[in-house]
Motif scaffolding. Structure first.
Motif, PDB file in Angstrom:
ATOM      1  N   ILE A   1     -24.718 -34.016  41.751  1.00 19.70           N
ATOM      2  CA  ILE A   1     -24.208 -35.191  41.049  1.00 19.70           C
ATOM      3  C   ILE A   1     -23.286 -35.954  41.994  1.00 19.70           C
ATOM      4  O   ILE A   1     -22.387 -35.365  42.608  1.00 19.70           O
ATOM      5  CB  ILE A   1     -23.428 -34.787  39.780  1.00 19.70           C
ATOM      6  N   GLY A   2     -23.481 -37.267  42.111  1.00 18.94           N
ATOM      7  CA  GLY A   2     -22.717 -38.045  43.085  1.00 18.94           C
ATOM      8  C   GLY A   2     -21.243 -38.169  42.753  1.00 18.94           C
ATOM      9  O   GLY A   2     -20.390 -38.037  43.622  1.00 18.94           O
ATOM     10  N   ILE A   3     -20.932 -38.434  41.487  1.00 18.79           N
ATOM     11  CA  ILE A   3     -19.551 -38.653  41.052  1.00 18.79           C
ATOM     12  C   ILE A   3     -19.235 -37.696  39.916  1.00 18.79           C
ATOM     13  O   ILE A   3     -19.982 -37.615  38.930  1.00 18.79           O
ATOM     14  CB  ILE A   3     -19.340 -40.106  40.597  1.00 18.79           C
TER      15      ILE A   3
ATOM     16  N   ARG B   1     -34.177 -21.566  31.010  1.00 15.83           N
ATOM     17  CA  ARG B   1     -34.197 -22.590  32.053  1.00 15.83           C
ATOM     18  C   ARG B   1     -32.943 -23.450  31.950  1.00 15.83           C
ATOM     19  O   ARG B   1     -32.696 -24.067  30.921  1.00 15.83           O
ATOM     20  CB  ARG B   1     -35.464 -23.445  31.952  1.00 15.83           C
ATOM     21  N   ILE B   2     -32.173 -23.472  33.035  1.00 13.67           N
ATOM     22  CA  ILE B   2     -30.906 -24.200  33.038  1.00 13.67           C
ATOM     23  C   ILE B   2     -30.790 -25.020  34.313  1.00 13.67           C
ATOM     24  O   ILE B   2     -30.961 -24.504  35.415  1.00 13.67           O
ATOM     25  CB  ILE B   2     -29.699 -23.235  32.962  1.00 13.67           C
ATOM     26  N   GLN B   3     -30.492 -26.299  34.146  1.00 13.20           N
ATOM     27  CA  GLN B   3     -30.158 -27.154  35.279  1.00 13.20           C
ATOM     28  C   GLN B   3     -28.636 -27.282  35.327  1.00 13.20           C
ATOM     29  O   GLN B   3     -28.001 -27.594  34.320  1.00 13.20           O
ATOM     30  CB  GLN B   3     -30.813 -28.526  35.131  1.00 13.20           C
ATOM     31  N   ILE B   4     -28.072 -27.051  36.503  1.00 11.05           N
ATOM     32  CA  ILE B   4     -26.616 -27.002  36.677  1.00 11.05           C
ATOM     33  C   ILE B   4     -26.197 -28.140  37.588  1.00 11.05           C
ATOM     34  O   ILE B   4     -26.575 -28.184  38.757  1.00 11.05           O
ATOM     35  CB  ILE B   4     -26.193 -25.645  37.278  1.00 11.05           C
ATOM     36  N   GLY B   5     -25.404 -29.056  37.066  1.00 14.71           N
ATOM     37  CA  GLY B   5     -24.999 -30.228  37.824  1.00 14.71           C
ATOM     38  C   GLY B   5     -23.602 -30.090  38.411  1.00 14.71           C
ATOM     39  O   GLY B   5     -22.654 -29.793  37.687  1.00 14.71           O
ATOM     40  N   CYS B   6     -23.479 -30.302  39.721  1.00 16.19           N
ATOM     41  CA  CYS B   6     -22.187 -30.248  40.399  1.00 16.19           C
ATOM     42  C   CYS B   6     -22.174 -31.274  41.525  1.00 16.19           C
ATOM     43  O   CYS B   6     -23.228 -31.669  42.021  1.00 16.19           O
ATOM     44  CB  CYS B   6     -21.919 -28.866  40.991  1.00 16.19           C
ATOM     45  N   THR B   7     -20.970 -31.676  41.917  1.00 12.70           N
ATOM     46  CA  THR B   7     -20.856 -32.528  43.098  1.00 12.70           C
ATOM     47  C   THR B   7     -20.986 -31.658  44.345  1.00 12.70           C
ATOM     48  O   THR B   7     -21.019 -30.428  44.256  1.00 12.70           O
ATOM     49  CB  THR B   7     -19.507 -33.261  43.093  1.00 12.70           C
TER      50      THR B   7
END
Length: 310
Positions: A61-63, A26-32
């Motif tokens: 992700i916002g910033i 299980r992986i959460q991937i954060g990007c703008t």
């Protein structure tokens, strides 16, 4: 009894066949909200992550500069920081490591960024910006660092330019009010400002730099990457497969980008998306380190061999 044995054997065989799909990483991937992480978006939409044993979720992700902190807090396990954000975080002592490539500069997509000039001014050359007030969506971030590089390469002291932070969503209003003389921006915001009649493009400065270095790459906390080598390997395999789709299949790539970013499909289709490049070598960071040291954005000289996971 013989029939039952056959069914039992078939059930056992089936359980082994589906084991990889049920034993998910299980992986959460954060990007703008950008096309630079398109390989991860496509890997989710096309079921590629699942085929490689990964249960993945994209987190907006916002910033971009918030991504290193999100990695260390384990709010996300993999994130897509820009090269400049990643190197500043690593230089500051944060234990993060690059695990794979996401996007690179290319002749096609380097035309997306621009210095956009308000009505009433003609600013096209680096020297024209001396004494002017220029907005940037993050000082020390990707677009700002490359604009300063453009100035310095052409003999202009960036200290003679007054930089302020202006977020992408507010750029049109800021330009309309003429609160700044120009903004460092990119598509599709540039086209929106042109359509709003608040100014014009002064220069496509990233095109003039003519580079093919990484823009964004996938990173993780060093602790997570060390403790989850199988998850990292599965992630790499999935985005390598997805990158080929990003670079060759407009329909699939644009649909995935529109879904994650929340932008209308027509708008996504109108913007040249970033080229996806999953391979990443330690040497790919050297140019960025040189640029950032030139601008005094790094305190030391990061060891690139320790920053990219083998």
């Amino acid at each position: 009894m013989r029939r039952l044995s056959v069914f039992a054997a078939a059930a056992v065989a089936l359980s082994f066949a589906i084991a990889p799909a049920s034993a998910q990483h299980r992986i959460q991937i954060g990007c703008t909200a950008t096309s630079d992480c398109a390989s991860a978006m496509v890997a989710i939409d096309e079921g590629i992550f699942r085929r490689h044993g990964v249960e993945a979720e994209m987190v907006r992700i916002g910033i971009n500069s918030n991504i290193p902190a999100a990695l260390l807090s384990n709010s996300i396990q993999i994130g897509g920081p820009t090269a400049s954000v990643f190197l500043q975080a690593a230089d500051g002592g944060l234990p993060i490591v690059a695990v794979a490539g996401a996007s690179v500069m290319s002749p096609e997509t380097s035309a997306n960024p621009a210095i956009f000039v308000r009505n009433g001014l003609t600013l096209t050359k680096p020297a024209d910006f001396v004494g002017k007030k220029v907005g940037a969506p993050g000082l020390g971030a990707y677009l700002h660092v490359l604009f300063v590089k453009w100035l310095m390469d052409n003999g202009v002291d960036p200290g003679r330019v007054n930089f302020v932070e202006v977020s992408f969503p507010t750029m049109t209003d800021v330009m309309r009010s003429q609160a700044v003389d120009a903004v460092v921006s990119s598509e599709p915001v540039v086209s929106r400002m042109v359509a709003a009649g608040v100014g014009s493009v002064g220069a496509r400065y990233v095109s003039e730099l003519n580079r093919t270095d990484p823009v964004i790459f996938y990173a993780a906390s060093r602790a997570w990457a060390t403790q989850n080598p199988q998850a990292v390997a599965a992630f790499r395999a999935a985005i390598t497969e997805a990158a080929r789709i990003v670079n060759t299949d407009d329909d699939k790539a644009n649909r995935a980008i529109a879904k994650f970013t929340g932008q209308q499909l027509a708008l996504v289709q109108s913007v040249r998306r970033s080229r996806s490049e999953p391979a990443l070598k330690a040497s790919d960071l050297l140019w960025w380190i040189e640029v950032m040291k030139q601008q005094r954005l790094l305190q030391g000289t990061p060891n690139v061999e320790q920053l990219v996971l083998p």
